[in-house]
Design a protein around this motif. Structure first.
Motif, PDB file in Angstrom:
ATOM      1  N   CYS A 100     -42.137 -60.717  39.017  1.00  0.00           N
ATOM      2  CA  CYS A 100     -41.776 -59.297  39.163  1.00  0.00           C
ATOM      3  C   CYS A 100     -42.844 -58.538  39.952  1.00  0.00           C
ATOM      4  O   CYS A 100     -42.519 -57.724  40.824  1.00  0.00           O
ATOM      5  N   ARG A 101     -44.111 -58.811  39.657  1.00  0.00           N
ATOM      6  CA  ARG A 101     -45.199 -58.128  40.372  1.00  0.00           C
ATOM      7  C   ARG A 101     -45.077 -58.380  41.880  1.00  0.00           C
ATOM      8  O   ARG A 101     -45.123 -57.447  42.693  1.00  0.00           O
ATOM      9  N   ASP A 102     -44.872 -59.644  42.260  1.00  0.00           N
ATOM     10  CA  ASP A 102     -44.875 -59.963  43.689  1.00  0.00           C
ATOM     11  C   ASP A 102     -43.589 -59.539  44.384  1.00  0.00           C
ATOM     12  O   ASP A 102     -43.606 -59.170  45.559  1.00  0.00           O
ATOM     13  N   GLU A 105     -43.958 -55.867  44.951  1.00  0.00           N
ATOM     14  CA  GLU A 105     -44.877 -55.619  46.067  1.00  0.00           C
ATOM     15  C   GLU A 105     -44.198 -55.880  47.408  1.00  0.00           C
ATOM     16  O   GLU A 105     -44.339 -55.104  48.352  1.00  0.00           O
ATOM     17  N   ASP A 110     -42.211 -50.494  42.336  1.00  0.00           N
ATOM     18  CA  ASP A 110     -43.047 -50.688  41.145  1.00  0.00           C
ATOM     19  C   ASP A 110     -42.486 -51.721  40.176  1.00  0.00           C
ATOM     20  O   ASP A 110     -43.221 -52.511  39.612  1.00  0.00           O
TER      21      ASP A 110
END
Ligand SMILES: *Cc1c(COP(=O)(O)O)cnc(C)c1O
Length: 415
Positions: A100-102, A105, A110
């Protein structure tokens, strides 16, 4: 024609016959497949049960942007298969967060809300938009409306077919979900006229895929963005088919310098290995969803997250996007050379093309059957259009060969 669509002049592998029989006797007929039975695939090529090879120019409707059996994606899947495949969201797993973070990004956002199929992600975005409308915009309860475009394709659920303009997709499935308004695609004035104080979102494909790769006029997407910002309406871009490198940029919206409020992703996100979809957006919008509001048993499972993470890694380099742009440009010129020679129009962006066959010459289905006989897989849509969406790993030579075969199919019919 038999019920499976065999025209008789197609060389059908004898090994295929029992499978076509099962397709008639054991499989519900919600599709009308071309008469070929595939058993393996590698890169841009697939092999049928008779050992014949075909260049895959549909790529699972863009679910296979990285081709069949991409080594990095297979390695990610294999490694995860042995370790942990499903936890449910009752617990955390160590693959979901990094994915999810990548992905957030990559999208410049967010938060990611993971689901499985494209239709589920569209449903998710509709729910998010409505809840945002009630909680943040202050629309009175149950009064929200969402604007969509004629000719849209967003999936097959009862709510989604409620705002389809395709009678085949819609008829017989009512009563329909209220709260949607459909306006002509590509017409920013019509869109502006449909917005009122209860409008919470505009849901669009930045390029309409199923409709036949319909590209809106230049300036349309920026106009939609501007309108949505001015009217405090969410711009929701369904990039399930157009996104993730297909059009020569990470998202089709990028070509117009437009950032929507929510991206809906699917298809290629699962690397052609697992169903994986997601809604990606800013915290102040996706944050309206709280525990219990929405979910899915399989959504965010570690196997899908591991594959999706590997997909994001492939896209982070920009190489696939650049490749799609470069090869797509050459391919478009080649296809445009066929206009007037059996082709009426070509709409193309990156490695994604809609080609209108002259209906006097043959139908899209007939063209696809003849391409099949020459070792090329493509699929017709809306009568006379064929859609070409080869894996982004296809070579320039393979693209040339495909365009040559198409030219020969047309020339043979014109002779
Ligand atoms: C394919 C598609 C969907 C639906 O995805 P499924 O995974 O088949 O449910 C939604 N929107 C667009 C633009 C698509 O191309």
């Amino acid at each position: 024609m038999t019920a499976t669509g065999t025209t008789g002049d197609l060389p059908l592998a004898p090994e295929a016959r029992p499978h076509l029989h099962l397709a008639e006797t054991a499989t519900a007929r919600n599709y009308h497949p071309l008469p070929v039975v595939l058993t393996s695939g590698q890169g841009s090529w697939v092999t049928d049960v008779g050992g014949r090879r075909y260049l895959d120019c549909l790529a699972g409707y863009s679910a296979l942007n990285f081709g069949h059996g991409h080594p990095r994606l297979l390695a990610a899947a294999r490694e995860q298969l042995e370790r942990l495949t499903l936890t449910s969201r009752a617990f955390h797993n160590d693959r979901l967060g990094p994915f999810c973070r990548d992905l957030a990004e990559l999208a410049g956002m967010d938060l990611v809300l993971p689901m499985n199929t494209g239709a589920e992600a569209v449903e998710t975005a509709l729910k998010v938009a409505r809840k945002w409308g009630y909680e943040v915009k202050g629309v009175p309860a149950d009064r929200a409306n969402i604007i969509v475009a004629d000719g849209n394709f967003h999936g097959r659920t009862t709510t989604i077919v409620s705002f389809s303009s395709d009678p085949v997709a819609r008829d017989g499935f009512g009563p329909f979900t209220p709260g949607f308004r459909s306006v002509p695609y590509g017409d920013a004035d019509a869109l502006a006229a449909a917005v009122d104080e209860h409008t919470v979102a505009v849901l669009l494909e930045p390029i309409q895929g199923e409709a036949g790769v319909v590209i809106p006029p230049q300036g349309y997407l920026p106009a939609v963005r501007e309108l949505c910002s001015r009217e405090n309406v969410l711009f929701v871009a369904d990039e399930i088919q157009s996104g993730l490198g297909r059009t020569g940029t990470t998202f089709a919206c990028d070509a117009e310098g437009v950032t929507p409020d929510l991206y809906i992703l699917g298809k290629a996100l699962g690397g052609g290995i697992v169903p994986l979809s997601a809604v990606v957006g800013r915290r102040e919008i996706l944050g309206v969803i709280r525990p219990g509001n929405h979910g899915s048993t399989f959504g965010g499972n570690p196997l899908a997250a591991a594959v999706g993470h590997a997909v994001v890694e492939l896209l982070r380099t920009g190489d696939y996007q650049a490749r799609a742009a470069r090869l797509g440009e050459q391919h478009r010129k080649r296809l445009e050379g066929l206009i007037g020679h059996g082709i009426r129009a070509v709409r193309s962006r990156g490695l994604w093309s809609g080609i209108d066959i002259d209906p006097q010459l043959m139908s899209g289905r007939e063209a696809c059957e003849r391409l099949l006989a020459r070792g090329i897989l493509a699929k017709d849509t809306h009568g006379s259009t064929i859609r070409l969406a080869p894996p982004l790993v296809i070579s320039a030579d393979e693209l040339d060969w495909m365009a040559g075969q198409l030219a020969e199919v047309l020339a043979a019919q014109r002779a």
